[in-house]
Design an enzyme around this catalytic site. Sequence first.
Site, mmCIF file in Angstrom:
data_model
loop_
_atom_site.group_PDB
_atom_site.id
_atom_site.type_symbol
_atom_site.label_atom_id
_atom_site.label_comp_id
_atom_site.label_asym_id
_atom_site.label_seq_id
_atom_site.Cartn_x
_atom_site.Cartn_y
_atom_site.Cartn_z
ATOM 1 N N HIS A 122 2.695 11.078 -6.665
ATOM 2 C CA HIS A 122 1.805 10.012 -7.116
ATOM 3 C C HIS A 122 2.532 9.414 -8.142
ATOM 4 O O HIS A 122 3.396 9.864 -8.976
ATOM 5 C CB HIS A 122 0.465 10.644 -7.779
ATOM 6 C CG HIS A 122 -0.129 9.698 -8.712
ATOM 7 N ND1 HIS A 122 0.046 9.883 -10.081
ATOM 8 C CD2 HIS A 122 -0.551 8.592 -8.563
ATOM 9 C CE1 HIS A 122 -0.574 8.979 -10.721
ATOM 10 N NE2 HIS A 122 -1.134 8.253 -9.805
ATOM 11 N N ARG A 149 -12.038 -2.879 -6.037
ATOM 12 C CA ARG A 149 -12.026 -2.885 -4.774
ATOM 13 C C ARG A 149 -12.241 -1.378 -4.056
ATOM 14 O O ARG A 149 -11.172 -0.827 -4.213
ATOM 15 C CB ARG A 149 -11.063 -3.865 -3.939
ATOM 16 C CG ARG A 149 -11.053 -3.810 -2.589
ATOM 17 C CD ARG A 149 -10.050 -4.775 -1.955
ATOM 18 N NE ARG A 149 -10.204 -5.162 -0.652
ATOM 19 C CZ ARG A 149 -9.307 -4.330 0.332
ATOM 20 N NH1 ARG A 149 -8.519 -3.595 -0.052
ATOM 21 N NH2 ARG A 149 -9.409 -4.518 1.665
ATOM 22 N N GLY A 194 -16.075 -2.657 -11.110
ATOM 23 C CA GLY A 194 -16.407 -3.396 -9.883
ATOM 24 C C GLY A 194 -15.173 -3.720 -8.997
ATOM 25 O O GLY A 194 -15.131 -4.595 -8.310
ATOM 26 N N HIS A 242 1.329 10.938 0.915
ATOM 27 C CA HIS A 242 0.929 11.976 1.782
ATOM 28 C C HIS A 242 1.731 12.393 3.069
ATOM 29 O O HIS A 242 1.466 11.817 3.927
ATOM 30 C CB HIS A 242 -0.545 11.988 1.964
ATOM 31 C CG HIS A 242 -1.673 12.086 1.025
ATOM 32 N ND1 HIS A 242 -1.923 13.088 0.320
ATOM 33 C CD2 HIS A 242 -2.398 10.944 0.578
ATOM 34 C CE1 HIS A 242 -2.624 12.843 -0.605
ATOM 35 N NE2 HIS A 242 -3.023 11.352 -0.543
ATOM 36 N N ASN A 294 2.339 5.853 -10.976
ATOM 37 C CA ASN A 294 1.600 4.806 -11.433
ATOM 38 C C ASN A 294 2.210 4.006 -12.902
ATOM 39 O O ASN A 294 2.660 4.685 -13.711
ATOM 40 C CB ASN A 294 0.145 5.257 -11.839
ATOM 41 C CG ASN A 294 -0.802 4.038 -12.452
ATOM 42 O OD1 ASN A 294 -0.813 4.005 -13.949
ATOM 43 N ND2 ASN A 294 -1.396 3.280 -11.750
ATOM 44 N N VAL A 295 2.185 2.792 -12.675
ATOM 45 C CA VAL A 295 2.853 2.069 -13.871
ATOM 46 C C VAL A 295 1.646 0.979 -14.197
ATOM 47 O O VAL A 295 1.348 0.016 -13.241
ATOM 48 C CB VAL A 295 4.124 1.567 -14.009
ATOM 49 C CG1 VAL A 295 5.128 2.932 -14.120
ATOM 50 C CG2 VAL A 295 4.588 0.970 -12.572
#
Length: 303
Positions: A107, A261, A259, A97, A109-110
């Site tokens: 953004h 973090r 579940g 940001h 992601n791999v």
Amino acid sequence: MTINIDAVRDYLTGLQQQICDALEQADGQQQFLIDDWQREKGGGGRTRVLNDGAVFEQAGVNFSEVHGSNLPASATAHRPELEGRNFRAMGVSLVIHPRNPYIPTSHANVRFFVAEKPDSDPVWWFGGGFDLTPYYGNQEDCKHWHLTAQAACEPFGSEIYSKYKKWCDDYFFLKHRNEPRGIGGLFFDDLSEPDFATAFAFMQSVGDHYLPAYLPIVDKRKDHAYGEREKNFQLYRRGRYVEFNLVYDRGTLFGLQSGGRTESILMSLPPVVHWQYNYQPEPGSAEAELYDIYLKPKDWIDE
């Protein structure tokens, strides 16, 4: 078929370090906080966050590797064959940001996923991509972003870019707003063909092309003059980012349902954001141009 989990992990942790080093250099003021953590149900990760920088208001680059014996509903809903299998999921996910409204949010992601059970072949795949969310559109930036995305795909087939560009346009779409989140890029998932080595190489190519796609845009726009109007519009449009991540994003849903973090999962959210009831941009304004020109899927390379 042999899969090499250690090689994937080594690549992902190296990619996280490479991206953080480059973003620190681009910011020139702040460094990444390093937060190593363990997951009670299995696994852990390293969250790295840069706050209140000269260029980046917040940048989060997260590596995680989680494992367990039961998959969450978000994973088995479309893949019932995964039920009853142990799983391992690892990946690098980042959201940047920027401070200046003329720098888009980005953004990337791999990730790699494998599910196993005795006396059965493992089920595995790669996924990822990168996408760009401008506040004030720029044709030059959009073309550069998509040319770099095309270059990441080119060694794997001339049709790959258009396939994953369309998937990105379709995925990063806010149905309740009837608008895309930004100008897209690449999105792929469930990639296990034709073999592990090729699928892994493609995931690496996408990861390696993120910095060449984003940093030239940051460098060109970081000193662009702006005022309160532009900043307020950026904060308003950031609300769309929050809406998408909390309502639709598969990674967010998987992390929360498994579940994971919470602090690391929600690091993608912007530090400051606001909503305004029934906002309408002034006709003919730069803000209206975002809706009229840039929030419409198109062939950016040939624009």
